[in-house]
Design an enzyme around this catalytic site. Structure first.
Site, mmCIF file in Angstrom:
data_model
loop_
_atom_site.group_PDB
_atom_site.id
_atom_site.type_symbol
_atom_site.label_atom_id
_atom_site.label_comp_id
_atom_site.label_asym_id
_atom_site.label_seq_id
_atom_site.Cartn_x
_atom_site.Cartn_y
_atom_site.Cartn_z
ATOM 1 N N ASN A 110 0.839 -1.196 0.000
ATOM 2 C CA ASN A 110 0.000 0.000 0.000
ATOM 3 C C ASN A 110 0.875 1.248 0.000
ATOM 4 O O ASN A 110 1.979 1.261 0.581
ATOM 5 C CB ASN A 110 -1.020 0.004 1.149
ATOM 6 C CG ASN A 110 -0.427 -0.192 2.519
ATOM 7 O OD1 ASN A 110 0.608 -0.820 2.685
ATOM 8 N ND2 ASN A 110 -1.075 0.346 3.525
ATOM 9 N N CYS B 90 -4.161 0.610 -2.411
ATOM 10 C CA CYS B 90 -4.021 -0.651 -1.676
ATOM 11 C C CYS B 90 -2.910 -1.521 -2.268
ATOM 12 O O CYS B 90 -2.594 -1.433 -3.459
ATOM 13 C CB CYS B 90 -5.318 -1.444 -1.728
ATOM 14 S SG CYS B 90 -6.691 -0.702 -0.837
ATOM 15 N N GLU C 166 -2.991 -4.711 -2.971
ATOM 16 C CA GLU C 166 -3.479 -5.602 -4.031
ATOM 17 C C GLU C 166 -3.460 -4.881 -5.378
ATOM 18 O O GLU C 166 -3.020 -5.423 -6.396
ATOM 19 C CB GLU C 166 -4.923 -6.040 -3.746
ATOM 20 C CG GLU C 166 -5.109 -6.864 -2.492
ATOM 21 C CD GLU C 166 -5.436 -6.016 -1.265
ATOM 22 O OE1 GLU C 166 -4.831 -4.931 -1.101
ATOM 23 O OE2 GLU C 166 -6.290 -6.440 -0.471
ATOM 24 N N CYS D 283 -10.333 -5.263 0.440
ATOM 25 C CA CYS D 283 -11.448 -4.308 0.438
ATOM 26 C C CYS D 283 -12.301 -4.494 -0.823
ATOM 27 O O CYS D 283 -11.907 -5.155 -1.787
ATOM 28 C CB CYS D 283 -10.929 -2.875 0.530
ATOM 29 S SG CYS D 283 -10.272 -2.222 -1.018
HETATM 30 N N1 THU Z 1 -5.385 -1.429 2.403
HETATM 31 C C1 THU Z 1 -4.814 -2.316 1.540
HETATM 32 O O1 THU Z 1 -3.646 -2.193 1.179
HETATM 33 N N2 THU Z 1 -5.575 -3.353 1.095
HETATM 34 C C2 THU Z 1 -6.884 -3.562 1.443
HETATM 35 O O2 THU Z 1 -7.509 -4.480 0.923
HETATM 36 C C3 THU Z 1 -7.524 -2.708 2.451
HETATM 37 C C4 THU Z 1 -6.752 -1.505 2.867
HETATM 38 C C5 THU Z 1 -4.582 -0.284 2.865
HETATM 39 C C6 THU Z 1 -5.040 1.052 2.337
HETATM 40 C C7 THU Z 1 -4.536 1.988 3.411
HETATM 41 O O3 THU Z 1 -3.190 2.334 3.116
HETATM 42 C C8 THU Z 1 -4.547 1.159 4.681
HETATM 43 O O4 THU Z 1 -4.645 -0.193 4.262
HETATM 44 C C9 THU Z 1 -5.692 1.484 5.621
HETATM 45 O O5 THU Z 1 -6.899 1.444 4.975
#
Ligand code: THU
Length: 131
Positions: free
Chosen positions: A46, A57, A59, A90
């Site tokens: 992320n 994110c 992913e 998410c």
């Molecule tokens: N985040 C991800 O990297 N993947 C997800 O599926 C959910 C959220 C990250 C985004 C942000 O930098 C942190 O987690 C908090 O939401």
């Protein structure tokens, strides 16, 4: 099971990728690793921003690296969160994962927990213009 061994190896790559996370605002370090249908590995983390909504994110970072490198099909995906609690991908990432693989096997894990699933399971009745 051999099937899960591949996902567990991929999870190790996701964990390594989480060390690269740029998450000064949430403190939530996430790493992702993709194995494509051709057997290529892509990783991502992320990447946050002072303007919070611009954050990306782990992913989607990995998926965008895959597509920009010329590949289109995700076979397996691992996601690791450096946290005691377990968090599945998410909603936005589920939609983007689905764009590039209808049969993606997924493992997601935290420091204390792990779960095996599929994109079919995470995104039922999905939206698509491709099929
Ligand atoms: N985040 C991800 O990297 N993947 C997800 O599926 C959910 C959220 C990250 C985004 C942000 O930098 C942190 O987690 C908090 O939401």
């Amino acid at each position: 099971m051999e099937k899960n061994k591949e996902l567990l190896d991929l999870l190790e790559k996701a964990k390594e990728a989480s060390h690269k996370a740029y998450a000064p605002y949430s403190g939530f370090k996430v790493g992702a690793a993709i194995l494509t249908d051709k057997g290529t590995l892509f990783t991502g983390c992320n990447v946050e921003n002072s303007s919070y909504s611009l954050s990306n994110c782990a992913e989607r970072t990995a998926i965008f690296k895959m597509v920009s490198a010329g590949e289109r099909v995700i076979a397996k995906l691992a996601v690791y969160v450096e946290n005691d609690m377990l968090f599945p991908p998410c909603g936005a990432c589920r939609q983007v994962i689905h764009e590039f693989g209808r049969d993606v096997e997924i493992v997601y894990a935290s420091k204390k927990d792990i779960k095996f699933t599929t994109i079919k399971n995470l995104l039922p009745e999905s939206f698509s213009l491709n099929d």
